[in-house]
Motif scaffolding. Sequence first.
Motif, PDB file in Angstrom:
ATOM      1  N   ARG A 292       1.284   1.414  -9.128  1.00 47.78           N
ATOM      2  CA  ARG A 292       0.319   1.692 -10.171  1.00 47.78           C
ATOM      3  C   ARG A 292      -0.334   0.451 -10.767  1.00 47.78           C
ATOM      4  NH1 ARG A 292       1.293   5.248 -15.697  1.00 47.78           N
ATOM      5  NH2 ARG A 292      -0.865   5.171 -16.411  1.00 47.78           N
ATOM      6  N   TYR A 293       0.441  -0.640 -10.851  1.00 50.39           N
ATOM      7  CA  TYR A 293      -0.117  -1.831 -11.500  1.00 50.39           C
ATOM      8  C   TYR A 293      -0.048  -3.047 -10.578  1.00 50.39           C
ATOM      9  CZ  TYR A 293       0.071   0.879 -15.790  1.00 50.39           C
ATOM     10  OH  TYR A 293      -0.124   1.835 -16.747  1.00 50.39           O
ATOM     11  N   GLN A 294      -1.051  -3.887 -10.703  1.00 52.69           N
ATOM     12  CA  GLN A 294      -1.075  -5.180 -10.019  1.00 52.69           C
ATOM     13  C   GLN A 294      -1.259  -6.264 -11.075  1.00 52.69           C
ATOM     14  OE1 GLN A 294      -4.509  -6.572  -7.587  1.00 52.69           O
ATOM     15  NE2 GLN A 294      -2.986  -6.755  -5.944  1.00 52.69           N
ATOM     16  N   SER A 295      -0.486  -7.332 -10.956  1.00 50.74           N
ATOM     17  CA  SER A 295      -0.545  -8.404 -11.947  1.00 50.74           C
ATOM     18  C   SER A 295      -0.707  -9.742 -11.248  1.00 50.74           C
ATOM     19  CB  SER A 295       0.728  -8.414 -12.797  1.00 50.74           C
ATOM     20  OG  SER A 295       0.679  -9.443 -13.772  1.00 50.74           O
ATOM     21  N   THR A 296      -1.488 -10.614 -11.845  1.00 46.88           N
ATOM     22  CA  THR A 296      -1.580 -12.009 -11.409  1.00 46.88           C
ATOM     23  C   THR A 296      -1.135 -12.888 -12.560  1.00 46.88           C
ATOM     24  OG1 THR A 296      -3.911 -12.104 -12.080  1.00 46.88           O
ATOM     25  CG2 THR A 296      -3.449 -11.600  -9.769  1.00 46.88           C
ATOM     26  N   VAL A 297      -0.470 -13.992 -12.236  1.00 52.76           N
ATOM     27  CA  VAL A 297      -0.015 -14.912 -13.274  1.00 52.76           C
ATOM     28  C   VAL A 297      -0.764 -16.233 -13.103  1.00 52.76           C
ATOM     29  CG1 VAL A 297       1.990 -15.646 -11.883  1.00 52.76           C
ATOM     30  CG2 VAL A 297       1.960 -16.058 -14.338  1.00 52.76           C
ATOM     31  N   TRP A 298      -1.329 -16.701 -14.215  1.00 56.40           N
ATOM     32  CA  TRP A 298      -2.158 -17.893 -14.230  1.00 56.40           C
ATOM     33  C   TRP A 298      -1.532 -18.965 -15.121  1.00 56.40           C
ATOM     34  CZ3 TRP A 298      -7.194 -18.080 -11.909  1.00 56.40           C
ATOM     35  CH2 TRP A 298      -7.562 -16.882 -11.288  1.00 56.40           C
TER      36      TRP A 298
ATOM     37  N   PRO B 290       5.384  -0.166 -10.290  1.00 57.74           N
ATOM     38  CA  PRO B 290       5.052   1.117 -10.918  1.00 57.74           C
ATOM     39  C   PRO B 290       4.821   1.019 -12.423  1.00 57.74           C
ATOM     40  CG  PRO B 290       7.389   1.022 -10.388  1.00 57.74           C
ATOM     41  CD  PRO B 290       6.766  -0.200  -9.787  1.00 57.74           C
ATOM     42  N   THR B 291       5.250  -0.094 -13.037  1.00 59.77           N
ATOM     43  CA  THR B 291       4.997  -0.316 -14.462  1.00 59.77           C
ATOM     44  C   THR B 291       4.395  -1.700 -14.634  1.00 59.77           C
ATOM     45  OG1 THR B 291       7.141  -1.330 -14.963  1.00 59.77           O
ATOM     46  CG2 THR B 291       7.023   1.088 -15.035  1.00 59.77           C
ATOM     47  N   LYS B 292       3.754  -1.917 -15.773  1.00 56.63           N
ATOM     48  CA  LYS B 292       3.184  -3.230 -16.051  1.00 56.63           C
ATOM     49  C   LYS B 292       4.265  -4.310 -16.045  1.00 56.63           C
ATOM     50  CE  LYS B 292      -0.813  -1.769 -18.842  1.00 56.63           C
ATOM     51  NZ  LYS B 292      -1.474  -1.866 -20.170  1.00 56.63           N
ATOM     52  N   LYS B 293       5.400  -3.984 -16.643  1.00 62.02           N
ATOM     53  CA  LYS B 293       6.485  -4.964 -16.738  1.00 62.02           C
ATOM     54  C   LYS B 293       6.978  -5.374 -15.358  1.00 62.02           C
ATOM     55  CE  LYS B 293      11.062  -5.667 -18.796  1.00 62.02           C
ATOM     56  NZ  LYS B 293      12.125  -5.084 -19.646  1.00 62.02           N
ATOM     57  N   GLN B 294       7.164  -4.394 -14.475  1.00 59.99           N
ATOM     58  CA  GLN B 294       7.662  -4.707 -13.139  1.00 59.99           C
ATOM     59  C   GLN B 294       6.627  -5.482 -12.330  1.00 59.99           C
ATOM     60  OE1 GLN B 294       9.006  -0.489 -12.556  1.00 59.99           O
ATOM     61  NE2 GLN B 294      10.726  -1.448 -11.525  1.00 59.99           N
ATOM     62  N   ALA B 295       5.351  -5.160 -12.514  1.00 63.87           N
ATOM     63  CA  ALA B 295       4.302  -5.899 -11.817  1.00 63.87           C
ATOM     64  C   ALA B 295       4.270  -7.354 -12.278  1.00 63.87           C
ATOM     65  CB  ALA B 295       2.954  -5.231 -12.053  1.00 63.87           C
TER      66      ALA B 295
ATOM     67  N   THR C 296      -3.091  -7.983 -15.837  1.00 58.74           N
ATOM     68  CA  THR C 296      -2.504  -6.793 -15.220  1.00 58.74           C
ATOM     69  C   THR C 296      -3.464  -5.623 -15.326  1.00 58.74           C
ATOM     70  OG1 THR C 296      -0.324  -7.603 -15.907  1.00 58.74           O
ATOM     71  CG2 THR C 296      -0.457  -5.316 -15.170  1.00 58.74           C
ATOM     72  N   ALA C 297      -3.615  -4.902 -14.220  1.00 56.21           N
ATOM     73  CA  ALA C 297      -4.530  -3.757 -14.192  1.00 56.21           C
ATOM     74  C   ALA C 297      -3.968  -2.685 -13.269  1.00 56.21           C
ATOM     75  CB  ALA C 297      -5.914  -4.184 -13.714  1.00 56.21           C
ATOM     76  N   GLU C 298      -4.451  -1.455 -13.428  1.00 57.13           N
ATOM     77  CA  GLU C 298      -4.043  -0.373 -12.545  1.00 57.13           C
ATOM     78  C   GLU C 298      -4.524  -0.645 -11.127  1.00 57.13           C
ATOM     79  OE1 GLU C 298      -3.395   3.787 -14.468  1.00 57.13           O
ATOM     80  OE2 GLU C 298      -5.405   3.094 -14.993  1.00 57.13           O
TER      81      GLU C 298
END
Length: 242
Positions: free
Chosen positions: A194-200, A212-217, A182-184
């Motif tokens: 604000r945040y983009q996340s990838t799941v591996w 908008p938050t790390k958790k939601q991303a 996860t990164a801004e």
Amino acid sequence: MADLSSPRQGQLRRCAQILGLPVPQSFSWSRFDQALTHRSVDAAYNYEQLELLGDAVLRLAATECLQEIWPEASVGELSAVRSVLISDRSLGQLAQDLGLAPYLLVGPGLTVQPTHLADALEAVVAVLYLETRNLSLVRPWLDPPLKQLAATVRQDPARHNYKAALQELTQAHSKALPQYHTAEHHAVDGAPQRYQSTVWFRETCWGTGCGPTKKQAEQAAAAAAYDRLRQTLDHDPLSAVP
């Protein structure tokens, strides 16, 4: 089986009435007593074995309930809602709301915690199941609170626990767990996500999500990954095993 004293028998009958349990004439009060006994009271006679069964029964009952309410919903969404319904937090709160706490026996000096109540509630579910070996007593009792909570969860996407559902899926096939990067991030159109996340999982990216938050991303990424990974594992379950 424990020999129940008259005072304890009276307590158990009041408890069943307060909980609104559908008690058949053949109801096993000693088993019900065991479901409400913590191992700090008796290492051999306690709710742990019943809890194990009740966990599986509750999972099945919740699954049937959700599939009947929302037959068109995706497996990922139903699994995410189910993970909230059968979480220790939800079950502990339900047990508290039903009035279970005063009837749970614990050892001296031990304070009843929400996790104890959740475990005891699962054990009570097992007691109902063992009366008939089916869900005929369980579902009429549990469906109303499950449906109420499910509707609340589905209306509030922030409460969908896709991460828990995805972890449960991967653990069923492998010792490896999903990893989130996860990164801004800012959307191209200028609207800040604000945040983009990838799941591996197993060196493969299965989903991407923004929020908008790390958790939601991370929840968005898990939601995107769930159905895709599930289909892959169902088709070739050994491909994900270390």
